[in-house]
Design a protein around this motif. Structure first.
Motif, PDB file in Angstrom:
ATOM      1  N   GLY A   1       1.932 -84.588  53.792  1.00  0.00           N
ATOM      2  CA  GLY A   1       3.296 -84.334  54.254  1.00  0.00           C
ATOM      3  C   GLY A   1       3.734 -82.926  53.891  1.00  0.00           C
ATOM      4  O   GLY A   1       3.366 -82.400  52.848  1.00  0.00           O
ATOM      5  N   ARG A   2       4.494 -82.310  54.763  1.00  0.00           N
ATOM      6  CA  ARG A   2       5.021 -80.971  54.494  1.00  0.00           C
ATOM      7  C   ARG A   2       6.356 -81.091  53.793  1.00  0.00           C
ATOM      8  O   ARG A   2       7.073 -82.073  53.941  1.00  0.00           O
ATOM      9  N   ALA A   3       6.699 -80.050  53.072  1.00  0.00           N
ATOM     10  CA  ALA A   3       8.003 -80.015  52.411  1.00  0.00           C
ATOM     11  C   ALA A   3       9.088 -79.968  53.485  1.00  0.00           C
ATOM     12  O   ALA A   3       8.892 -79.396  54.557  1.00  0.00           O
ATOM     13  N   PRO A   4      10.235 -80.574  53.233  1.00  0.00           N
ATOM     14  CA  PRO A   4      11.319 -80.561  54.230  1.00  0.00           C
ATOM     15  C   PRO A   4      11.732 -79.133  54.575  1.00  0.00           C
ATOM     16  O   PRO A   4      11.704 -78.242  53.721  1.00  0.00           O
ATOM     17  N   ARG A   5      12.115 -78.939  55.849  1.00  0.00           N
ATOM     18  CA  ARG A   5      12.508 -77.621  56.322  1.00  0.00           C
ATOM     19  C   ARG A   5      13.797 -77.723  57.130  1.00  0.00           C
ATOM     20  O   ARG A   5      14.027 -78.706  57.812  1.00  0.00           O
ATOM     21  N   ILE A   6      14.577 -76.678  57.068  1.00  0.00           N
ATOM     22  CA  ILE A   6      15.739 -76.525  57.941  1.00  0.00           C
ATOM     23  C   ILE A   6      15.391 -75.382  58.885  1.00  0.00           C
ATOM     24  O   ILE A   6      15.101 -74.275  58.436  1.00  0.00           O
ATOM     25  N   VAL A   7      15.392 -75.663  60.183  1.00  0.00           N
ATOM     26  CA  VAL A   7      14.987 -74.661  61.167  1.00  0.00           C
ATOM     27  C   VAL A   7      16.211 -74.119  61.909  1.00  0.00           C
ATOM     28  O   VAL A   7      17.210 -74.821  62.079  1.00  0.00           O
ATOM     29  N   PRO A   8      16.136 -72.864  62.361  1.00  0.00           N
ATOM     30  CA  PRO A   8      17.255 -72.261  63.092  1.00  0.00           C
ATOM     31  C   PRO A   8      17.474 -72.934  64.447  1.00  0.00           C
ATOM     32  O   PRO A   8      16.513 -73.319  65.116  1.00  0.00           O
ATOM     33  N   LEU A   9      18.745 -73.063  64.840  1.00  0.00           N
ATOM     34  CA  LEU A   9      19.099 -73.614  66.149  1.00  0.00           C
ATOM     35  C   LEU A   9      19.634 -72.532  67.074  1.00  0.00           C
ATOM     36  O   LEU A   9      19.055 -72.247  68.100  1.00  0.00           O
ATOM     37  N   ASP A  10      20.776 -71.962  66.728  1.00  0.00           N
ATOM     38  CA  ASP A  10      21.391 -70.931  67.562  1.00  0.00           C
ATOM     39  C   ASP A  10      22.297 -70.053  66.711  1.00  0.00           C
ATOM     40  O   ASP A  10      22.535 -70.340  65.548  1.00  0.00           O
TER      41      ASP A  10
END
Length: 158
Positions: A39-48
């Motif tokens: 499993g990968r560490a949790p991520r917050i990805v860009p939206l807009d």
């Protein structure tokens, strides 16, 4: 001019006035994936990209109620006395893992606002109609004030 057109016109005018101003990015949790079975560490990805205007986030084609605001930063071993501090630091590190640069402002959990529903009288987060006038509440306990005045004041501070 009907209420819906008037509400949309307020935000269209705000976008024109904000043109050229710096923007900040919204982010959201990425779906967890496995890489080579791990499993990968949790991520917050860009939206807009949005303009942060007080309790509102104004995008090119949408308006949001501000959620949590944090700054991305790389994960580091830190000692915390409060669990809330540790959790906030973990969210900041998740934003850095997701593609935000160190120190970049991240808006997480921003709720979309339906401007047509607002014009029909349905309260939308901090926005409501009061006597046919679009209004905004700066805080949950604050009194509503006309949205046009609020936007003028907030935009004059830039």
């Amino acid at each position: 001019m009907d209420a819906s057109t008037a509400v949309h016109a307020l935000f269209d005018d705000a976008r024109l006035r904000l043109a050229g101003s710096p923007r900040e990015r919204r982010g959201d949790w990425a779906a967890a994936r496995k890489l080579l079975g791990f499993g990968r560490a949790p991520r917050i990805v860009p939206l807009d990209a949005v303009w942060h205007v007080g309790v509102l986030l104004i995008a090119d084609d949408a308006v949001y109620a501000t959620g949590e605001v944090l700054r991305a930063r790389t994960d580091a071993v830190r000692g915390y006395t409060a669990q809330a501090q540790r959790e906030r630091s973990e969210r900041a590190a998740a934003a850095a893992r997701g593609g935000f640069t160190d120190g970049e402002v991240v808006h997480l959990g921003a709720a979309p606002l339906d401007l047509d529903a607002l014009a029909a009288g349905v309260e939308q987060g901090p926005l409501s109609m009061r006597g046919g006038i679009p209004s905004v509440r700066w805080s949950p306990t604050g009194l509503p004030r006309p949205l046009a005045d609020y936007l003028d004041e907030q935009l004059s501070l830039r």
